[in-house]
Design an enzyme around this catalytic site. Structure first.
Site: not given
Ligand code: NAD
Length: 340
Positions: A10, A125, A150, A154, A179, A200
């Site tokens: 991801g 988050s 969601y 967290k 953030f 976003n």
């Molecule tokens: N991007 C943001 O703005 C942000 C902000 C705060 C927190 N977060 C947290 O950071 C983490 C990563 O975020 P991101 O932006 O990289 O998201 P993303 O969706 O790009 O990456 C998450 C990855 O997890 C994989 N995934 C999801 N469920 C799965 C499962 N059951 N089994 C195996 N793989 C699975 C998805 O295929 C994806 O590749 C998440 O926990 C998200 O909640 C993100």
């Protein structure tokens, strides 16, 4: 040392895999590709010269998680990114979010507590703070009732880890409260790949800039901020990725003061929506088509981090400016569109 990165293909996970490999860690990625592409592995290899070990499966399958930890019994630490992250979708499908974001977390902790001295990093988050009373937001600011399922995953996720650490003293965990991560790797090999309409601001801006979306809606310009638009703390994803390595190294070296710690990860600087738009216009040389519309329910007025704790304790500090991050996001958008 072997590190499991869940969700490692991801957005934030892939950048973290790069930084881990650059620091000499052996990385195993588990991802079910529900929100990412297998091509990301090639991007990681192009940057680091090495493909991480990859296992494709859904972490909601508990027997697969158990079998994974039996097979890789030398995993020293886990960085757990895998989760669903669309706020709006979580309102529509709360159980899906609770299962994926909390069920999987429980499975991970059940396996880790069997090991001695395992290290665990959790993606939390700044949403846990809601509209904080004071800016910048320190880790001591109260957690406010969540605005969405969601956000609740967290908050509850942090509680699950805290409670587990309380009774498993040799399990060491850090929750990182991000953030607003933006941008892409400067190599142009990996970046954010939102599926469908971006949730976003920054991917919406770059997609509008490239002509994929007609217009950006700015939700409200009558907030009590200098230019009336909402303020957030935008952090370059490479800076964020490096913080994960710092947090992991702290745990692996046994330098943590307690076995459950929390850190804010941001730049410490707030930027308004209009400032982000102007930054995009500066670095791209393009005029962005946007209009001001009504406020959106659930948006907090401002949220930016007090980063002193992470700066001092992790020895980490965000290096990139908003313009650096916007430039990398724009370069990435151009690369993605030219290859699709
Ligand atoms: N991007 C943001 O703005 C942000 C902000 C705060 C927190 N977060 C947290 O950071 C983490 C990563 O975020 P991101 O932006 O990289 O998201 P993303 O969706 O790009 O990456 C998450 C990855 O997890 C994989 N995934 C999801 N469920 C799965 C499962 N059951 N089994 C195996 N793989 C699975 C998805 O295929 C994806 O590749 C998440 O926990 C998200 O909640 C993100």
């Amino acid at each position: 040392m072997k590190i499991l990165v869940t969700g490692g293909l991801g957005f934030i996970g892939s950048h973290t895999v790069v930084e881990l490999q650059n620091e000499g860690f052996e990385v195993v990625v588990v991802d079910n590709l529900s929100n990412s592409s297998i091509d990301v592995l090639d991007g990681i290899e192009a940057i680091t010269g090495k493909k991480p070990i990859f296992e494709e499966f859904d972490l909601r399958e508990k027997p697969r998680v158990q079998a994974f930890f039996q097979k890789h019994d030398d995993i020293a630490g886990v960085i757990h990114f895998a989760a669903s992250k669309a706020v709006g979708e979580s309102v529509e499908k709360p159980l899906q979010y609770y299962e994926n974001n909390l069920g999987v977390l429980v499975y991970m902790l059940q396996e880790l507590k069997k090991k001695h001295g395992a290290s665990f990093i959790f993606s939390s988050s700044c949403t846990v703070y809601g509209q904080a009373d004071k800016m910048p937001i320190t880790e001591a600011a109260p957690v406010k009732p969540a605005e969405s399922p969601y956000g609740n995953t967290k908050q509850v996720g942090e509680e699950i880890i805290r409670d587990t650490c309380k009774v498993n003293q040799d399990l060491n965990a850090i929750a990182l409260r991000y953030f607003n991560p933006i941008g892409a790797h400067p190599s142009g090999k990996i970046g954010e790949l939102p599926i469908g309409v971006p949730q976003n601001l920054v991917p919406f801006i770059t997609q509008t800039g490239i002509g994929l979306r007609e217009q950006l809606s700015v939700f409200g310009d009558d907030y009590p901020t200098e230019d009336g638009t909402c303020i957030r703390d935008y952090i370059h994803v490479v800076d964020l990725a490096k913080a994960h390595v710092a947090a992991l190294q702290r745990l692996l070296a046994g330098k943590n003061e307690t076995n459950y710690e929390v850190f804010n990860l941001g730049t410490g600087k707030g930027s308004s929506v209009l400032e982000v738009i102007h930054s995009f216009e500066r670095v791209s040389g393009k005029k962005l088509n946007y209009k001001i519309v009504d406020r959106r329910a659930g948006d907090v007025i401002q949220a930016y981090a007090d980063t002193k704790k992470a700066n001092k304790v992790l020895g980490w500090k965000a290096q990139s400016s908003l313009d650096d991050a916007m430039k990398s996001a724009w370069e990435w958008e151009k690369i993605v569109r030219s290859s699709s």
